[in-house]
Each structure stands twice: as C-alpha cells, then as structure tokens.
Motif scaffolding. Sequence first.
Motif, PDB file in Angstrom:
ATOM      1  N   SER A 261     -65.673  13.999 -13.078  1.00 14.36           N
ATOM      2  CA  SER A 261     -65.988  14.675 -11.821  1.00 14.36           C
ATOM      3  C   SER A 261     -64.755  15.378 -11.285  1.00 14.36           C
ATOM      4  O   SER A 261     -64.841  16.206 -10.390  1.00 14.36           O
ATOM      5  CB  SER A 261     -66.528  13.684 -10.792  1.00 14.36           C
ATOM      6  OG  SER A 261     -65.512  12.809 -10.346  1.00 14.36           O
ATOM      7  N   ALA A 262     -63.585  15.057 -11.847  1.00  9.62           N
ATOM      8  CA  ALA A 262     -62.343  15.706 -11.446  1.00  9.62           C
ATOM      9  C   ALA A 262     -62.080  16.959 -12.280  1.00  9.62           C
ATOM     10  O   ALA A 262     -61.066  17.617 -12.103  1.00  9.62           O
ATOM     11  CB  ALA A 262     -61.176  14.722 -11.586  1.00  9.62           C
TER      12      ALA A 262
ATOM     13  N   ARG B 222     -52.408  15.064  -0.631  1.00  9.87           N
ATOM     14  CA  ARG B 222     -52.133  13.662  -0.313  1.00  9.87           C
ATOM     15  C   ARG B 222     -50.627  13.487  -0.469  1.00  9.87           C
ATOM     16  O   ARG B 222     -50.044  13.964  -1.441  1.00  9.87           O
ATOM     17  CB  ARG B 222     -52.894  12.792  -1.310  1.00  9.87           C
ATOM     18  CG  ARG B 222     -53.037  11.369  -0.967  1.00  9.87           C
ATOM     19  CD  ARG B 222     -54.021  10.738  -1.962  1.00  9.87           C
ATOM     20  NE  ARG B 222     -54.251   9.364  -1.642  1.00  9.87           N
ATOM     21  CZ  ARG B 222     -55.134   8.601  -2.243  1.00  9.87           C
ATOM     22  NH1 ARG B 222     -55.872   9.086  -3.221  1.00  9.87           N
ATOM     23  NH2 ARG B 222     -55.281   7.361  -1.901  1.00  9.87           N
ATOM     24  N   GLN B 223     -49.998  12.832   0.495  1.00 11.79           N
ATOM     25  CA  GLN B 223     -48.547  12.727   0.497  1.00 11.79           C
ATOM     26  C   GLN B 223     -48.089  11.274   0.415  1.00 11.79           C
ATOM     27  O   GLN B 223     -48.637  10.411   1.097  1.00 11.79           O
ATOM     28  CB  GLN B 223     -47.975  13.335   1.785  1.00 11.79           C
ATOM     29  CG  GLN B 223     -48.157  14.830   1.892  1.00 11.79           C
ATOM     30  CD  GLN B 223     -47.245  15.598   0.954  1.00 11.79           C
ATOM     31  OE1 GLN B 223     -46.090  15.252   0.771  1.00 11.79           O
ATOM     32  NE2 GLN B 223     -47.776  16.649   0.356  1.00 11.79           N
TER      33      GLN B 223
ATOM     34  N   ALA C 269     -54.763  14.953  -6.021  1.00 13.79           N
ATOM     35  CA  ALA C 269     -54.441  15.190  -4.607  1.00 13.79           C
ATOM     36  C   ALA C 269     -52.944  15.048  -4.357  1.00 13.79           C
ATOM     37  O   ALA C 269     -52.360  15.824  -3.591  1.00 13.79           O
ATOM     38  CB  ALA C 269     -55.236  14.232  -3.719  1.00 13.79           C
ATOM     39  N   TYR C 270     -52.294  14.074  -4.991  1.00 12.52           N
ATOM     40  CA  TYR C 270     -50.835  13.955  -4.876  1.00 12.52           C
ATOM     41  C   TYR C 270     -50.156  15.182  -5.482  1.00 12.52           C
ATOM     42  O   TYR C 270     -49.222  15.732  -4.907  1.00 12.52           O
ATOM     43  CB  TYR C 270     -50.319  12.697  -5.570  1.00 12.52           C
ATOM     44  CG  TYR C 270     -50.583  11.416  -4.817  1.00 12.52           C
ATOM     45  CD1 TYR C 270     -50.127  11.229  -3.520  1.00 12.52           C
ATOM     46  CD2 TYR C 270     -51.272  10.373  -5.415  1.00 12.52           C
ATOM     47  CE1 TYR C 270     -50.364  10.059  -2.829  1.00 12.52           C
ATOM     48  CE2 TYR C 270     -51.512   9.193  -4.734  1.00 12.52           C
ATOM     49  CZ  TYR C 270     -51.047   9.037  -3.444  1.00 12.52           C
ATOM     50  OH  TYR C 270     -51.278   7.870  -2.768  1.00 12.52           O
TER      51      TYR C 270
ATOM     52  N   ALA D  44     -44.042   9.354  -0.536  1.00 13.51           N
ATOM     53  CA  ALA D  44     -42.661   9.634  -0.920  1.00 13.51           C
ATOM     54  C   ALA D  44     -42.422   9.518  -2.421  1.00 13.51           C
ATOM     55  O   ALA D  44     -41.637  10.285  -2.983  1.00 13.51           O
ATOM     56  CB  ALA D  44     -41.711   8.702  -0.165  1.00 13.51           C
ATOM     57  N   LEU D  45     -43.060   8.582  -3.099  1.00 16.63           N
ATOM     58  CA  LEU D  45     -42.891   8.426  -4.547  1.00 16.63           C
ATOM     59  C   LEU D  45     -43.982   9.118  -5.349  1.00 16.63           C
ATOM     60  O   LEU D  45     -43.717   9.763  -6.357  1.00 16.63           O
ATOM     61  CB  LEU D  45     -42.844   6.944  -4.923  1.00 16.63           C
ATOM     62  CG  LEU D  45     -41.635   6.165  -4.441  1.00 16.63           C
ATOM     63  CD1 LEU D  45     -41.810   4.683  -4.736  1.00 16.63           C
ATOM     64  CD2 LEU D  45     -40.373   6.680  -5.087  1.00 16.63           C
ATOM     65  N   MET D  46     -45.226   8.976  -4.911  1.00 19.43           N
ATOM     66  CA  MET D  46     -46.342   9.486  -5.707  1.00 19.43           C
ATOM     67  C   MET D  46     -46.407  11.011  -5.756  1.00 19.43           C
ATOM     68  O   MET D  46     -46.750  11.575  -6.795  1.00 19.43           O
ATOM     69  CB  MET D  46     -47.666   8.924  -5.175  1.00 19.43           C
ATOM     70  CG  MET D  46     -47.865   7.459  -5.478  1.00 19.43           C
ATOM     71  SD  MET D  46     -47.792   7.076  -7.247  1.00 19.43           S
ATOM     72  CE  MET D  46     -49.052   8.152  -7.911  1.00 19.43           C
ATOM     73  N   THR D  47     -46.095  11.684  -4.668  1.00 19.30           N
ATOM     74  CA  THR D  47     -46.187  13.141  -4.655  1.00 19.30           C
ATOM     75  C   THR D  47     -45.268  13.772  -5.696  1.00 19.30           C
ATOM     76  O   THR D  47     -45.739  14.578  -6.510  1.00 19.30           O
ATOM     77  CB  THR D  47     -45.935  13.691  -3.237  1.00 19.30           C
ATOM     78  OG1 THR D  47     -46.918  13.116  -2.349  1.00 19.30           O
ATOM     79  CG2 THR D  47     -46.031  15.200  -3.197  1.00 19.30           C
ATOM     80  N   PRO D  48     -43.973  13.416  -5.730  1.00 21.84           N
ATOM     81  CA  PRO D  48     -43.122  14.028  -6.770  1.00 21.84           C
ATOM     82  C   PRO D  48     -43.467  13.551  -8.183  1.00 21.84           C
ATOM     83  O   PRO D  48     -43.336  14.314  -9.145  1.00 21.84           O
ATOM     84  CB  PRO D  48     -41.705  13.625  -6.375  1.00 21.84           C
ATOM     85  CG  PRO D  48     -41.842  12.479  -5.436  1.00 21.84           C
ATOM     86  CD  PRO D  48     -43.183  12.631  -4.786  1.00 21.84           C
TER      87      PRO D  48
END
Length: 151
Positions: free
Chosen positions: A47-48, A112-113, A106-107, A115-119
């Motif tokens: 679905s993604a 979706r934000q 989303a990250y 500090a670790l997951m986004t980068p």
Amino acid sequence: MPNAKHAQRLAIALFAALALVACSKENTEASAADPGHASGEHGSSSSAGLPKGHIAKGEELAKAKGQATGQSCIDCHGAEGNAPIDDTYPKLGGQYGDYLAHALQAYRSGDRQHALMTPQAAALSDQDISDLAAYFGSRPSQLRDLHGVHE
C-alpha cells in the motif's frame, strides 16, 4: 533544551500511534507470521507503493550503521526490533510491514520528524524501506493487543 522536549513529545506521539495500531483484534502470533504487504508476499502489492521486500537484505540493512547518525536500526530497536534502548522507542518486531514502510517514507520525506529517524530515513531507497519493513515485519512480535485493558 527545547529540541529535547520536542523530540520527547514526538517519541510519545509515535508510541501512542503504535499502541493504537496494536489495538487490532488480530492474533499477534498470526501477525508475526505475516510480514505484511510491504514484503510483497501473497502476490499483493504494498500500500506504500514499494517493490517486493527481501527479509535477508532487510536484516543486513538493520545491522548497518547509517552515515547520518552512525547508528543502526538494531542499535536503538534491538536485534529483532523488540528490545528498544529507551522505553519511548517503539518495538518494531512483528509490526505490519506496510505500517513500517509508510512510517519510513514519512521520515524520509520530512512529513514525520525525529532527531534520529529523519536523517536515517533520508538515505534510504524505496527498496531499502521495503526490505527493512519485510525484515522487522517477519520478526517475532512482542506487541500487545490492548483490547480488554481497563484503566
């Protein structure tokens, strides 16, 4: 300090979202046996909108240190996604692959934000996301169904 407080609030929100997903009435053992649509198993598509995920490749990626933070998935979430180093970090083992794939997308997009997951997610390809979702979705689940839990 404001960034730490914001990161803690985001972690709590993520935990709450995962708790809501865990409230389904499905048997968690059956869910652990099915890594979800992101794996591409059962002839279904994600679905993604992702390619078929490969569990073995996902395991390799989960152990690899990311260039952005120097951390691997298992450093924070545990070897099979069930032993987070912090209570605010989610357990990933046995979670639906599509849910994990959507979260990583989303990250990566910045919707979706964290500090670790986004980068970390910013460096992932669609195939990487699909592979990680297939791996963690195939692991034994320690997610709890909150059905019947009283205040």
